[in-house]
Design an enzyme around this catalytic site. Structure first.
Site, mmCIF file in Angstrom:
data_model
loop_
_atom_site.group_PDB
_atom_site.id
_atom_site.type_symbol
_atom_site.label_atom_id
_atom_site.label_comp_id
_atom_site.label_asym_id
_atom_site.label_seq_id
_atom_site.Cartn_x
_atom_site.Cartn_y
_atom_site.Cartn_z
ATOM 1 N N GLU A 8 -90.535 -32.914 -15.137
ATOM 2 C CA GLU A 8 -91.467 -31.798 -15.876
ATOM 3 C C GLU A 8 -90.818 -31.493 -17.326
ATOM 4 O O GLU A 8 -89.725 -31.174 -17.283
ATOM 5 C CB GLU A 8 -91.259 -30.641 -14.944
ATOM 6 C CG GLU A 8 -91.843 -30.694 -13.679
ATOM 7 C CD GLU A 8 -91.382 -29.545 -12.542
ATOM 8 O OE1 GLU A 8 -90.656 -28.821 -13.138
ATOM 9 O OE2 GLU A 8 -91.906 -29.715 -11.461
ATOM 10 N N SER A 13 -82.346 -27.747 -24.495
ATOM 11 C CA SER A 13 -82.147 -27.867 -23.087
ATOM 12 C C SER A 13 -82.840 -29.192 -22.687
ATOM 13 O O SER A 13 -83.752 -29.539 -22.307
ATOM 14 C CB SER A 13 -83.072 -26.751 -22.303
ATOM 15 O OG SER A 13 -82.499 -25.627 -22.744
ATOM 16 N N PRO A 14 -82.029 -30.218 -23.004
ATOM 17 C CA PRO A 14 -82.656 -31.681 -22.996
ATOM 18 C C PRO A 14 -82.994 -32.185 -21.691
ATOM 19 O O PRO A 14 -83.685 -33.164 -21.377
ATOM 20 C CB PRO A 14 -81.453 -32.749 -23.603
ATOM 21 C CG PRO A 14 -80.216 -31.742 -23.420
ATOM 22 C CD PRO A 14 -80.646 -30.234 -23.420
ATOM 23 N N GLY A 15 -82.671 -31.231 -20.627
ATOM 24 C CA GLY A 15 -82.775 -31.802 -19.204
ATOM 25 C C GLY A 15 -84.357 -31.557 -18.714
ATOM 26 O O GLY A 15 -84.781 -32.189 -18.039
ATOM 27 N N GLU A 32 -87.243 -29.343 -27.293
ATOM 28 C CA GLU A 32 -86.893 -28.230 -28.393
ATOM 29 C C GLU A 32 -85.682 -28.787 -29.124
ATOM 30 O O GLU A 32 -84.504 -28.935 -28.432
ATOM 31 C CB GLU A 32 -86.684 -26.881 -28.106
ATOM 32 C CG GLU A 32 -86.153 -26.021 -29.370
ATOM 33 C CD GLU A 32 -86.111 -24.481 -28.748
ATOM 34 O OE1 GLU A 32 -86.168 -23.676 -29.591
ATOM 35 O OE2 GLU A 32 -85.422 -24.204 -27.664
ATOM 36 N N GLU A 67 -95.356 -9.252 -35.254
ATOM 37 C CA GLU A 67 -95.566 -7.990 -34.581
ATOM 38 C C GLU A 67 -95.115 -7.715 -33.188
ATOM 39 O O GLU A 67 -95.141 -6.761 -32.656
ATOM 40 C CB GLU A 67 -97.306 -7.896 -34.379
ATOM 41 C CG GLU A 67 -98.011 -8.989 -33.479
ATOM 42 C CD GLU A 67 -99.610 -8.942 -33.717
ATOM 43 O OE1 GLU A 67 -100.138 -9.319 -32.513
ATOM 44 O OE2 GLU A 67 -100.182 -8.321 -34.746
#
Length: 182
Positions: free
Chosen positions: A38, A113-115, A119, A140
């Site tokens: 995932e 969060s490379p698992g 990002e 905003e």
């Protein structure tokens, strides 16, 4: 071949939102078996270690819904499509703190969060800060309060878990290790 590479057999999109998308990849594992991954796709982000002329670290406090609490962080934000990271770093510094900088330098990039996510945050150091007369507007849906702290105060915030995210903990460690040169 990359060590322990997992080859994608099939990729199934699950969700595509304003900032992230989620997919499930069927992969061929290094041992020949199949597995599922995932994966969250994210456009990337920037973060700024902003140092005042007095040697203090500029921080912002904001509520993080995913954690259901407020935490104290270095200024940061996501990259806009096609935006150069250095320009994004200057933009985020101005939007979140009201400061501009005469000097900005790239420090390094790292995966958050490379698992499960792709990002990458691009980290910059900003010095020779000045207050902007016509301050940029926050997004905003963004609400922050500004603070300037000594390295000792920042270390206490890490111990008290007021600073709770990896990029800001990294910034505090970097400040401590480079205090004679910052």
């Amino acid at each position: 071949m990359k060590k322990f590479e997992e080859k994608t057999i099939q990729s199934t999109p699950i969700y595509s939102g304003k900032i992230i998308s989620l997919k499930v990849d069927d992969v061929l594992l290094p041992n020949g078996k199949e597995g599922k991954r995932e994966i969250i796709n994210h456009p990337g982000a920037v973060a700024v270690i902003a140092i005042t002329n007095e040697g203090k670290l500029v921080l912002v406090e904001q509520y993080r819904k995913a954690l259901e609490r407020s935490i104290i962080e270095i200024p940061a934000g996501k990259l806009e499509r096609g935006e150069e990271p250095e320009l994004a770093a200057k933009r985020e510094l101005e939007e979140e703190t009201g400061y501009g900088c005469h000097e900005i330098s790239y420090l390094q990039s790292f995966a958050t969060s490379p698992g499960f996510a792709d990002e990458v945050i691009h980290l910059y150091v900003a010095k020779n800060l000045y207050e902007i007369e016509e301050k940029a507007e926050l997004d905003e849906d963004e609400f922050v309060s500004l603070m300037e702290v000594s390295i000792e105060e920042a270390e206490e915030m890490v111990e008290d878990q007021k600073i709770y995210d990896a990029k800001t903990a990294f910034a505090v460690l970097w400040m401590k290790l480079n205090s004679g040169r910052a």
